[in-house]
Scaffold this active site. Structure first.
Site, PDB file in Angstrom:
ATOM      1  N   GLU A 130       0.820  -1.195   0.000  1.00 51.65           N
ATOM      2  CA  GLU A 130       0.000   0.000   0.000  1.00 51.65           C
ATOM      3  C   GLU A 130       0.860   1.252   0.000  1.00 51.65           C
ATOM      4  OE1 GLU A 130      -3.258  -0.105   2.596  1.00 51.65           O
ATOM      5  OE2 GLU A 130      -3.829  -2.003   1.684  1.00 51.65           O
ATOM      6  N   CYS A 412      -2.740   5.984   9.434  1.00 48.77           N
ATOM      7  CA  CYS A 412      -1.646   5.265  10.095  1.00 48.77           C
ATOM      8  C   CYS A 412      -2.140   3.972  10.714  1.00 48.77           C
ATOM      9  CB  CYS A 412      -1.088   6.094  11.237  1.00 48.77           C
ATOM     10  SG  CYS A 412      -0.155   7.483  10.713  1.00 48.77           S
TER      11      CYS A 412
HETATM   12  N1  SAH Z   1       6.962   0.497  11.188  1.00 47.87           N
HETATM   13  C1  SAH Z   1       7.281   1.854  11.352  1.00 47.87           C
HETATM   14  C2  SAH Z   1       6.628   2.737  10.308  1.00 47.87           C
HETATM   15  C3  SAH Z   1       5.212   2.408   9.937  1.00 47.87           C
HETATM   16  S1  SAH Z   1       4.011   2.700  11.157  1.00 47.87           S
HETATM   17  C4  SAH Z   1       6.947   2.331  12.743  1.00 47.87           C
HETATM   18  O1  SAH Z   1       6.261   1.632  13.457  1.00 47.87           O
HETATM   19  O2  SAH Z   1       7.407   3.402  13.117  1.00 47.87           O
HETATM   20  C5  SAH Z   1       3.860   4.471  11.122  1.00 47.87           C
HETATM   21  C6  SAH Z   1       3.292   5.082  12.381  1.00 47.87           C
HETATM   22  O3  SAH Z   1       1.917   4.691  12.545  1.00 47.87           O
HETATM   23  C7  SAH Z   1       4.002   4.630  13.649  1.00 47.87           C
HETATM   24  O4  SAH Z   1       4.341   5.743  14.436  1.00 47.87           O
HETATM   25  C8  SAH Z   1       2.970   3.788  14.366  1.00 47.87           C
HETATM   26  O5  SAH Z   1       3.151   3.832  15.756  1.00 47.87           O
HETATM   27  C9  SAH Z   1       1.688   4.411  13.917  1.00 47.87           C
HETATM   28  N2  SAH Z   1       0.509   3.535  14.009  1.00 47.87           N
HETATM   29  C10 SAH Z   1       0.460   2.208  13.822  1.00 47.87           C
HETATM   30  N3  SAH Z   1      -0.807   1.765  13.983  1.00 47.87           N
HETATM   31  C11 SAH Z   1      -1.578   2.843  14.260  1.00 47.87           C
HETATM   32  C12 SAH Z   1      -2.976   3.040  14.491  1.00 47.87           C
HETATM   33  N4  SAH Z   1      -3.816   2.029  14.447  1.00 47.87           N
HETATM   34  N5  SAH Z   1      -3.401   4.295  14.740  1.00 47.87           N
HETATM   35  C13 SAH Z   1      -2.540   5.332  14.741  1.00 47.87           C
HETATM   36  N6  SAH Z   1      -1.229   5.220  14.507  1.00 47.87           N
HETATM   37  C14 SAH Z   1      -0.742   3.981  14.274  1.00 47.87           C
END
Ligand code: SAH
Ligand code: SF4
Length: 421
Positions: A130, A412
């Protein structure tokens, strides 16, 4: 790419692994099958590698530069489109199985807020990943005033961008592309939908950079005119696919022409990756965001089991070695989970951690985006505000990331190849 695109699957994988595999393959194929030309995928190769390929084809090295220009700047998708090559050369290369093999947008979901989520077909396997296009950013990595240089940064220009919405070729206010680095993810954060997929595979260099070029192409982005930010915050943990991720960044900087200062990579806290990243030269190093997501080890280990391997202090301390560029800040991302991470005492602990880093830093708050089967609750607006105010009172710069494209599962942590709009 999909099966319909011929050699970019299957046989292409062999040639991507190197010539030894290709030549072994040639030996075991009976000689009468002459139409099975092994494919030579080009997208993802550096300028030097392209020059070497051209040399192997008996052509001068400068042809490699023309090839790099065509693939990464002109965004051609087939060897037949390289207008700087004579037709004879194009035909010859095609006959040798040379193929651009760029990732392809297979499906588009459009949100009411203008965000587009794409299912992108890879090249090295059948799985899709994605990529997300956010026409006006998400108020997190961009739009906080720290990066407001450039022709599209002023409020006036932002208004213009809004007026022009719908015109594909207009200048835009800081659009952001969210890029994936792996198919699925192994890190298993309890609040994240991507975690449910587990890790299926790493994306190749070409597949990571290809997502960006495919979206630039779709949106008619003109490098140098339009202002585009990249966030490596899609599916996957970039620092667990470090070499391919950084090679893709180098291509995007050196060949596509994007600035590393408009790129942000987010990591869940892979300490060896952070240490390597901190030593990358500033000319090709994106900005760094750390998914802090919890106030202390007890909560973090519960919501991010990876914390049992690298503790919250180890992660913050690993960041300290980075040499920031002028005006650059490290971002700490913080997902607010109702009752779990969104209390004022949590905010005070977060402020201590930010101070511990000793670096110019900001906190990006992200209200948790819900997903099926994930046992958390979205924070109340009042709790978000209280958290923000508490951090502010502690002297920490804090921004609230606007959820983009929630209705199409583009926000996110919602990237799980959901095929419903
Ligand atoms: N794997 C990396 C980058 C992808 S996730 C990481 O974890 O940093 C990108 C961001 O989305 C991260 O800060 C993560 O904490 C956040 N994230 C993941 N799931 C989420 C959700 N359900 N709601 C809001 N933010 C989320
Ligand atoms: Fe992986 Fe990032 Fe999701 Fe954690 S938040 S599971 S590291 S994609």
């Amino acid at each position: 790419m999909g099966a319909g695109n011929g050699f970019c699957n299957g046989i292409a994988k062999c040639s991507m692994l190197g010539h030894s595999v290709a030549s072994k393959y040639t030996q075991i194929v009976p000689s009468r099958i002459t139409d099975l030309t092994p494919s030579q995928p080009l997208f993802g190769l550096s300028r030097a590698e392209l020059a070497a390929q051209m040399a192997e084809a008996g052509e001068p090295a400068w042809r490699g530069q023309q090839l790099a220009e065509a693939i990464y700047r002109q965004r051609i998708q087939s060897v037949g489109e390289i207008t700087t090559f004579p037709k004879e050369l194009r035909d010859r290369l095609r006959a040798k199985g040379w193929n651009v093999c760029r990732t392809r947008i297979a499906q588009v979901f459009r949100s009411v807020d203008g965000t587009e989520r794409y299912l992108v077909e890879g090249v090295a396997g059948p799985e899709t990943v994605e990529t997300v296009w956010m026409p006006e950013g998400d108020d997190g990595e961009a739009g906080d005033g720290s990066e407001d240089e450039g022709p599209f940064g002023s409020a006036q220009d932002r208004d213009k961008g809004q007026r022009d919405e719908g015109q594909r070729d207009s200048g835009r206010a800081r659009a952001t592309i969210c890029v994936s680095s792996q198919v699925g993810c192994a890190v298993n954060c309890q609040f994240c939908l991507t975690a449910k997929l587990g890790l299926q595979r790493n994306l190749t260099t070409g597949e990571i950079a290809g997502q960006v070029v495919a979206v630039l192409d779709r949106q008619n982005v003109e490098i140098g005119r339009d202002r585009v930010n990249l966030v490596f915050m899609g599916m996957g943990e970039p620092f667990l696919n470090y070499d391919n991720f950084m090679a893709a960044v180098r291509l995007l900087v050196e060949e596509v022409g994007l600035s590393p200062q408009r790129m942000t990579v987010s990591t869940s806290g892979i300490v060896p990756g952070i240490l390597r990243f901190a030593a990358e030269p500033p000319e090709v190093r994106p900005k760094l965001a750390i998914s802090l997501n919890a106030p202390d080890n007890a909560v973090r280990s519960q919501v991010m089991p990876i914390n049992r391997k690298w503790s919250i202090e180890a992660v913050v301390d690993a960041v300290c070695g980075i040499k920031l560029r002028p005006r650059e800040r490290v971002t700490f991302e913080y997902v607010l989970l109702a009752g779990v991470t969104d209390l004022p005492e949590h905010a005070r602990l977060v402020a201590r951690l930010v101070r511990r880093s000793g670096l110019p830093a900001k906190v990006n708050l992200i209200a948790w985006n819900p997903g099926p089967g994930i046992p958390y609750t979205m924070p109340e607006p009042a709790a978000i505000e209280r958290f923000r105010q508490t951090l502010r009172a502690e002297g920490v710069s804090v921004y609230l990331r606007r959820p983009r494209g929630r209705d199409i599962y583009a926000a996110c942590g919602q990237l799980k190849r959901t095929v419903e709009g």
